[in-house]
Design a protein around this motif. Structure first.
Motif, short mmCIF file in Angstrom:
data_model
loop_
_atom_site.label_atom_id
_atom_site.label_comp_id
_atom_site.label_asym_id
_atom_site.label_seq_id
_atom_site.Cartn_x
_atom_site.Cartn_y
_atom_site.Cartn_z
N LEU A 5 2.32 1.39 -2.78
CA LEU A 5 1.85 0.18 -2.56
C LEU A 5 1.36 -0.46 -3.93
O LEU A 5 0.75 0.18 -4.70
CB LEU A 5 0.64 0.20 -1.94
CG LEU A 5 0.85 0.86 -0.34
CD1 LEU A 5 -0.46 0.84 0.37
CD2 LEU A 5 1.73 0.18 0.29
N THR A 8 -2.29 -4.72 -3.36
CA THR A 8 -2.85 -4.61 -2.01
C THR A 8 -3.89 -5.71 -1.84
O THR A 8 -4.66 -5.59 -0.94
CB THR A 8 -3.43 -3.30 -1.99
OG1 THR A 8 -4.53 -2.92 -2.78
CG2 THR A 8 -2.39 -2.07 -1.65
N VAL A 39 5.28 -4.38 -2.55
CA VAL A 39 5.54 -3.09 -1.89
C VAL A 39 6.79 -2.64 -2.45
O VAL A 39 7.82 -3.25 -2.42
CB VAL A 39 5.51 -2.97 -0.57
CG1 VAL A 39 5.78 -1.74 -0.18
CG2 VAL A 39 4.25 -3.53 0.20
N LEU A 195 1.95 -1.76 7.35
CA LEU A 195 1.09 -2.53 6.33
C LEU A 195 0.70 -3.74 6.74
O LEU A 195 1.61 -4.70 7.18
CB LEU A 195 1.99 -2.66 5.02
CG LEU A 195 2.57 -1.52 4.55
CD1 LEU A 195 3.34 -1.56 3.05
CD2 LEU A 195 1.40 -0.32 4.06
N VAL A 249 -3.71 -4.31 4.00
CA VAL A 249 -3.39 -4.79 2.71
C VAL A 249 -3.86 -6.25 2.67
O VAL A 249 -4.26 -6.87 3.71
CB VAL A 249 -1.74 -4.67 2.41
CG1 VAL A 249 -1.52 -3.08 2.06
CG2 VAL A 249 -1.03 -5.42 3.45
#
Length: 274
Positions: A5, A8, A39, A195, A249
């Motif tokens: 990640l 975020t 990502v 996510l 996220v």
């Protein structure tokens, strides 16, 4: 696959410049950050890397985290915090395939792919590859599917990234409300890792002019305003999809400082092997 990640946070990130709120101060004290969304997905079989969204924080993200520059990218939508880092392709790449949806957006009159091509027509390194939503395509040894989500007024997409050899699956909600359609939910279902966009907790809906939406049986809003899920909505989406793990996220700095860094809220630099 190895998932890192890189970003975020929401459009201003955490800490937000010039902000002395308790959440931003606590982030500084802890040395954690939520930069703009991105990502990195590495295929450990092939050694290739896929980047989902090109954050404006691209340069610093790749300096801060031990990941390779991508072999290809996917753009979920054209908001600046997901796209404007693509200018970093200059001098960093000889060629960067950039996959984006080919369906026309009634709001802009062009597809995401066409917008990316127009905005970055000065970069010979950027090779825009139009893709049709719900039709899987191959890149970096993965099978990737763009799925429409709900982020008005623009079209926006989540995606499923699957390794056809190992069966590992990463699903990304994209920027969205909880009102994701059934066909998209089916494409995102049963991931090892989800996510999910969750910008604030549901109690903060009282501060949004549009309030909240998509309430659960207990009256908890799963959508904040008209564009993003609440944290509760993101968690509920993970449960709906049967995700083995959900990380939230696109998190803002408006959360209560005592809750802002608790699981399942993600921070930059987290990694997961699927």
């Amino acid at each position: 696959m190895e998932v890192t990640l890189l970003g975020t946070g929401d459009t201003t990130g955490t800490p937000t410049p010039g902000c002395d709120c308790e959440t931003c101060e606590r982030a500084r004290e802890r040395g954690v950050e939520r930069s703009r969304f991105s990502v990195h997905v590495r295929n450990e079989r092939t050694g290739e890397s896929l980047l989902v969204d090109t954050s404006p924080d691209f340069r610093q993200q790749f300096l801060d985290h031990d990941v390779a520059l991508p072999d290809a990218a996917v753009i979920t939508h054209i908001h600046f915090d997901h796209l404007d880092g693509l200018g970093h392709a200059y001098r960093l790449f000889d060629r960067l395939p950039v996959h984006a949806a080919d369906e026309r957006d009634p709001e802009t009159g062009e597809s995401v792919a066409e917008t990316v091509r127009r905005r970055y027509d000065y970069l010979d390194q950027v090779e825009v590859v139009p893709e049709t939503p719900f039709e899987p395509f191959e890149t970096c040894g993965f099978e990737v599917t763009l799925v429409p989500v709900d982020h008005p007024p623009l079209v926006c997409y989540g995606l499923a990234v699957e390794d056809p050899e190992t069966g590992a699956k990463l699903s990304i909600s994209g920027d969205t409300t909880y009102g994701i359609g059934e066909e998209s939910r089916a494409a995102l279902a049963d991931p090892d890792l989800l996510l999910a966009d969750g910008i604030v907790t549901a109690d903060l809906c009282e501060h949004h002019p549009a309030g909240g939406d998509h309430f659960d049986d207990d009256g908890v809003a799963r959508t904040f305003g008209t564009k993003h899920m609440t944290v509760e909505g993101a968690v509920a989406l993970g449960e709906d999809l049967g995700a083995e793990e959900t990380r939230v996220v696109h998190v803002s700095h408006f959360l209560d400082a005592d809750r802002a860094f608790e699981a399942p809220l993600a921070v930059d630099g987290e990694t997961d092997s699927l």
